[in-house]
Design an enzyme around this catalytic site. Structure first.
Site, PDB file in Angstrom:
ATOM      1  N   HIS B 219       0.808  -1.216   0.000  1.00  0.00           N
ATOM      2  CA  HIS B 219       0.000   0.000   0.000  1.00  0.00           C
ATOM      3  C   HIS B 219       0.843   1.269   0.000  1.00  0.00           C
ATOM      4  CE1 HIS B 219      -4.104  -1.877   1.186  1.00  0.00           C
ATOM      5  NE2 HIS B 219      -3.473  -2.559   0.256  1.00  0.00           N
ATOM      6  N   SER B 223      -1.355  -0.653  -5.614  1.00  0.00           N
ATOM      7  CA  SER B 223      -1.386  -1.844  -6.453  1.00  0.00           C
ATOM      8  C   SER B 223      -0.795  -1.554  -7.825  1.00  0.00           C
ATOM      9  CB  SER B 223      -2.830  -2.329  -6.626  1.00  0.00           C
ATOM     10  OG  SER B 223      -3.380  -2.650  -5.375  1.00  0.00           O
ATOM     11  N   LYS B 247     -16.189  -6.315  -6.584  1.00  0.00           N
ATOM     12  CA  LYS B 247     -15.632  -7.223  -7.584  1.00  0.00           C
ATOM     13  C   LYS B 247     -14.995  -8.448  -6.907  1.00  0.00           C
ATOM     14  CE  LYS B 247     -12.413  -7.297 -11.470  1.00  0.00           C
ATOM     15  NZ  LYS B 247     -11.387  -6.566 -12.207  1.00  0.00           N
TER      16      LYS B 247
END
Lengths: 193, 428
Positions: B219, B223, B247
């Site tokens: 983090h 990403s 998702k």
């Protein structure tokens, strides 16, 4: 009460010994404290690691006696010593001749059959039943099992072939089958360990 | 945490304020997996497997804790206690099958995750430590899975323990004493079984701790994404919640259906029947193979059959450990500045060959070691090392990469064709 400004020599970052060599009294204290602490950590770590070693009862199962009077020429028996299999094989004359016919230069770990057996009792081949590669039990001790390309033992795990003297001939195993310490108590009784 | 436009945490209630001032845990969660973590908007489904791996870690810990309530780690009782779970304990069969197949699915998910990283260059700067911590997790998983497989004390358990601890005896001088030390005996026995149980219970929590470090390290830069292009503006990202929670959420459920299908309809398909025979220290099963997820490494181990300076056995063990340790150096072996394999025409070809190579190693690792199989293992092993040590450094020198998109958002907003074809090449 009047107080005098008296700097604590231990807190003083300057050199307190006046030598001017850059060594502080604090350095000595740091090293001494860390060293002493390391000894303490080591003393505590030792029993934590040492407990992993084999305990006394495991080490105590040191020797066994095996009656071999029932083993005919050409037969082999399996027994268990220190929780590991041991093969005891009564070699035929043909198997002895086969072992002695091999030139030492053809062997990965050169040893004669005589070196691997007791004087005058060359027909008694006593080896650990533990493949020297990764510890599987080779086949060939029991009737009808695959004896490999050299008529001794064959390890099914990774395909090591041993000859009639239990010597490694082909496959990944690095050394011959281990011959444990053993002696003949009488003609029909051996003590292993 | 990572970008200036990350939405700050704002407590909605009085209680929320009160807690936030004393223990800002909700703030941390918001920044880690909530609306406060901006994620590249173009992530494809390959990016779902990190969260999925976390889900399987939790499944393993939960089912493992309840199984430990019934398991007995004595060598005389371990096997029957597992059968007791299977036959008598209420829902015991479900818990044990969930745990055993959970391990397999954990590895499936992690392998997809690793190959995702390999293809998209997720190991490259600034994410080297994320990659290396991932490898640490993988090594811990392998140790945990191996020790767990020993616990039922079946034939495969016992002989797997014998063979794997036998690796250590390959090292000269210290090898055999080290093996005896690790086992607490001359062969796998009570001491080994109990310590494996103790460590099998401990290591998943160590894994969880490393996963926290890994997530933390991830983090910082945020990403990676399928284009490999850095995030430039807020247009390139979406907040993790609700977009990626949704998702990931549906994908986790879909994947769990696959897991459930195996669990209920083919629970022993990935195991070995020999492990339903109690351990017998005097008889080796005719064909010892590890669990499927270790087969490629078993193939590498068995590929070495000739002594060369060192004994063949030692080479096999060194190569097997080396094949994983090598991956720690990957960020420095692959010198190409382009992350994503999409823009690397030569790399793409060799990546496909590597996948075939690893599958081939896995097949050969599980097959009987006849002469042609050994030849396949040797070629495949040689190629595996050549890929990382020779091919990757050479490609990064000679490859001419395709043009990269200007930004993530331009790659996304130009539509599907643009996504697959690099920016500037597809017709507008």
């Amino acid at each position: 009460m009047a107080t005098v400004e008296q700097p604590d020599p231990l807190l003083n970052e300057d050199k307190t010994d006046g030598a001017g060599d850059g060594v502080r009294r604090r350095d000595f204290l740091d090293i001494a404290a860390v060293s002493f602490g390391a000894v303490g950590v080591g003393a505590v770590a030792f029993p934590l690691l040492n407990q992993m070693s084999p305990p006394a009862d495991v080490l105590a199962l040191a020797s066994i006696e095996v009656d071999i009077s029932k083993v005919e020429r050409g037969q082999a028996i399996k027994t268990s010593w220190r929780k590991q299999p041991v093969f005891i094989r009564n070699l035929t004359e043909a198997e002895i001749a086969e072992a002695n016919a091999v030139p030492l230069s053809a062997l990965r770990e050169p040893q004669t059959l005589a070196e691997r057996t007791k004087e005058g009792k060359q027909n008694w081949l006593v080896t650990m039943g533990v493949c020297t590669h990764l510890g599987c039990v080779p086949l060939g001790a029991a009737e009808g099992e695959n004896k490999g390309d050299y008529d001794g033992y064959f390890c099914p795990c990774h395909g090591s072939h041993y000859d009639t003297a239990g010597r490694i001939r082909k496959g990944p195993a690095p050394t011959n089958l281990v011959v444990p310490d053993f002696e003949f108590v009488s003609d029909t009784l051996i003590r292993i360990g | 945490m990572s970008f200036a436009w990350a939405k700050p945490y704002e407590p909605k209630t009085q209680l929320g304020h009160w807690i936030d001032q004393r223990l800002p845990l909700p703030r941390m969660v918001h920044g880690a997996v909530g609306g406060g973590y901006p994620v590249p908007r173009n992530l494809n489904y390959a990016w779902n497997f990190g969260v999925l791996a976390g889900v399987f870690l939790m499944i393993q810990i939960v089912t493992g804790i309840v199984l430990a309530m019934w398991y007995n780690s004595g060598i005389a009782t371990a096997f029957s206690s597992v059968e007791h779970v299977m036959r008598d304990v209420n829902s015991g069969w479900f818990l044990r099958y969930a745990h055993a197949n959970g391990a397999s699915f954990f590895f499936i998910v992690v392998y997809i995750h690793i190959f995702r990283g390999l293809f998209y260059g997720s190991y490259k700067a600034p994410r080297e430590l994320v990659w290396m911590l991932g490898l640490v997790v993988y090594l811990l998983m392998m140790a945990t899975a191996f020790m767990g497989y020993v616990l039922p004390w079946g034939q495969m358990s016992y002989w797997g323990a014998q063979v794997i601890t036998g690796f250590f005896s390959a090292f000269p001088v210290v090898g055999e004493p080290l093996r005896v030390f690790l086992l607490g005996g001359f062969a796998p026995d009570q001491a080994a079984l109990t310590r494996f149980f103790s460590l099998h219970y401990l290591l998943p929590f160590v894994i969880a701790a490393v996963v926290i470090l890994k997530t933390w390290a991830l983090h910082i830069p945020g990403s990676s994404n399928p284009t490999g292009v850095d995030v430039k503006t807020e247009k390139d990202t979406l907040p993790f919640h609700p977009f990626f929670t949704a998702k990931d959420g549906w994908f986790v459920l879909a994947f769990l259906m696959l897991y459930a299908a195996v669990l209920f309809f083919a629970p022993n398909a990935l195991g070995h029947p020999d492990n339903y025979i109690e351990a017998n220290p005097l008889a080796t099963p005719a064909h010892i193979v590890p669990e499927w997820y270790f087969l490629p490494f078993y193939g590498i181990l068995k590929a070495f059959t000739v002594d060369f300076i060192l004994p063949a056995k030692l080479w096999g063990v060194i190569a097997m450990f080396g094949s994983i340790l090598l991956l720690f150096l990957l960020p420095w072996l692959d010198r190409s500045p382009i992350r994503s394999g999409h823009y690397r025409p030569m790399f793409k070809v060799f990546f496909a060959i590597l996948i075939v190579d690893v599958l081939l190693l896995g097949w050969a690792g599980g097959a009987e070691p006849t002469a042609p199989v050994v030849a396949v293992m040797q070629i495949a092993t040689a190629y595996y090392f050549a890929h990382f040590l020779i091919i990757l450094p050479l490609i990064s020198k000679f490859e001419k990469p395709l043009p990269l998109p200007n930004s993530i958002s331009s790659s996304v907003l130009h539509g599907e064709a643009e996504e697959s074809a690099p920016y500037g090449l597809a017709k507008a």
